[in-house]
Design an enzyme around this catalytic site. Sequence first.
Site, PDB file in Angstrom:
ATOM      1  N   GLU A   1      30.910  -3.869 -18.704  1.00  0.00           N
ATOM      2  CA  GLU A   1      29.991  -4.052 -19.836  1.00  0.00           C
ATOM      3  C   GLU A   1      29.581  -5.514 -19.884  1.00  0.00           C
ATOM      4  O   GLU A   1      30.354  -6.400 -19.512  1.00  0.00           O
ATOM      5  CB  GLU A   1      30.686  -3.675 -21.150  1.00  0.00           C
ATOM      6  CG  GLU A   1      30.784  -2.180 -21.348  1.00  0.00           C
ATOM      7  CD  GLU A   1      31.399  -1.818 -22.700  1.00  0.00           C
ATOM      8  OE1 GLU A   1      31.602  -2.722 -23.532  1.00  0.00           O
ATOM      9  OE2 GLU A   1      31.677  -0.626 -22.893  1.00  0.00           O
TER      10      GLU A   1
ATOM     11  N   LYS B   1      -3.600   4.316   3.459  1.00  0.00           N
ATOM     12  CA  LYS B   1      -2.168   4.563   3.723  1.00  0.00           C
ATOM     13  C   LYS B   1      -1.757   5.923   3.190  1.00  0.00           C
ATOM     14  O   LYS B   1      -2.216   6.344   2.130  1.00  0.00           O
ATOM     15  CB  LYS B   1      -1.340   3.461   3.048  1.00  0.00           C
ATOM     16  CG  LYS B   1       0.158   3.662   3.172  1.00  0.00           C
ATOM     17  CD  LYS B   1       0.937   2.444   2.709  1.00  0.00           C
ATOM     18  CE  LYS B   1       1.239   2.461   1.232  1.00  0.00           C
ATOM     19  NZ  LYS B   1       1.998   1.292   0.764  1.00  0.00           N
TER      20      LYS B   1
ATOM     21  N   ASP C   1      -0.675  -8.301   0.038  1.00  0.00           N
ATOM     22  CA  ASP C   1      -0.303  -7.144  -0.785  1.00  0.00           C
ATOM     23  C   ASP C   1       0.513  -7.633  -1.976  1.00  0.00           C
ATOM     24  O   ASP C   1       0.973  -8.777  -1.993  1.00  0.00           O
ATOM     25  CB  ASP C   1       0.519  -6.151   0.061  1.00  0.00           C
ATOM     26  CG  ASP C   1       0.446  -4.730  -0.495  1.00  0.00           C
ATOM     27  OD1 ASP C   1      -0.205  -4.520  -1.538  1.00  0.00           O
ATOM     28  OD2 ASP C   1       1.058  -3.828   0.102  1.00  0.00           O
TER      29      ASP C   1
END
Length: 293
Positions: free
Chosen positions: A36, A190, A217
């Site tokens: 945690e 693509k 990209d």
Amino acid sequence: MIVISCSHGKHLGKKIAQKAGAQYSELFLDKFPDNELRVRIQKDVKSKEVIFVQSFYGQINDLIVECILAAETTKELGAKKVKLVAPYFPYLRQDKRFNPGEAISQAIIGKLFGKYFDEIFVMDPHLHRTKSLNDVFSVKSQKLTANALIADYIKKKIKNPVIIGPDEESYKWAKHVADMIKVESRILKKKRYSSFHVEVRLNKKIDLGKRSVVIVDDIISTGYTIIETAKILRKLGAKKITCICVHGIFVNDCLEKLQREKIEVVACNTIPNKVSKIDVSGMFSIILRKQCP
Ligand code: R5P
């Protein structure tokens, strides 16, 4: 205004604070034995505008919880506004139910962040079917783009470039960057069959023999998009191939694979790594300065 770096914001947070003329602090973060998280705000935030910086790469889900614990605590401590600078924001690609029963993660994560932050700034979010960042978050949001920085990098470092976008979505980066430096560009098509299997094709031929080829990209993750694109470009005569992305996620041995293919890789520092040479901190500080002069 006070800028607080979360655990994956430290590479940019301090620079953003300095350039924006804001106070700076880091979020204290610790883990209990069962994993945690325990966070602590280390500065007085009462009545202040607080900007958290967190880039969501790596253990994304832990980073989300960390951010939410920090934001809610900051509000409880009396901050005037709590905002998020996310150089890379996750879960944006899953924008529809591709298979029956699948979660539309983009909408769910967007809704979650809207509950805890008053405003969210994201660098080059990967939005495909969703038109605007305002459709992701219910609170105010602003999209920033690194296109001008990428264009500047190419202008300074690469002679006689031609810009290639590896898929239809990449025109927002590839075409825009090419237009900024006034050079030719081509956008490929693509088809993605799975995370690790893509096919790309180029409709209109181009002679690349005497040009420096630059693939632009937004994201490189597994690297398969770039590797398949480079194969086509080599057939068209490309010798030197550079690939520039905004977010270099580079999962597993992606960078090594690209280097083996003799592709030079350059990324922005939305995600820090050994090729993140283009600094985006100035872009965020300009926006923050405008907000809190
Ligand atoms: C997708 O549309 C993005 O623009 C990138 O092309 C994609 O995320 C790259 O993924 P990978 O490196 O895994 O092929």
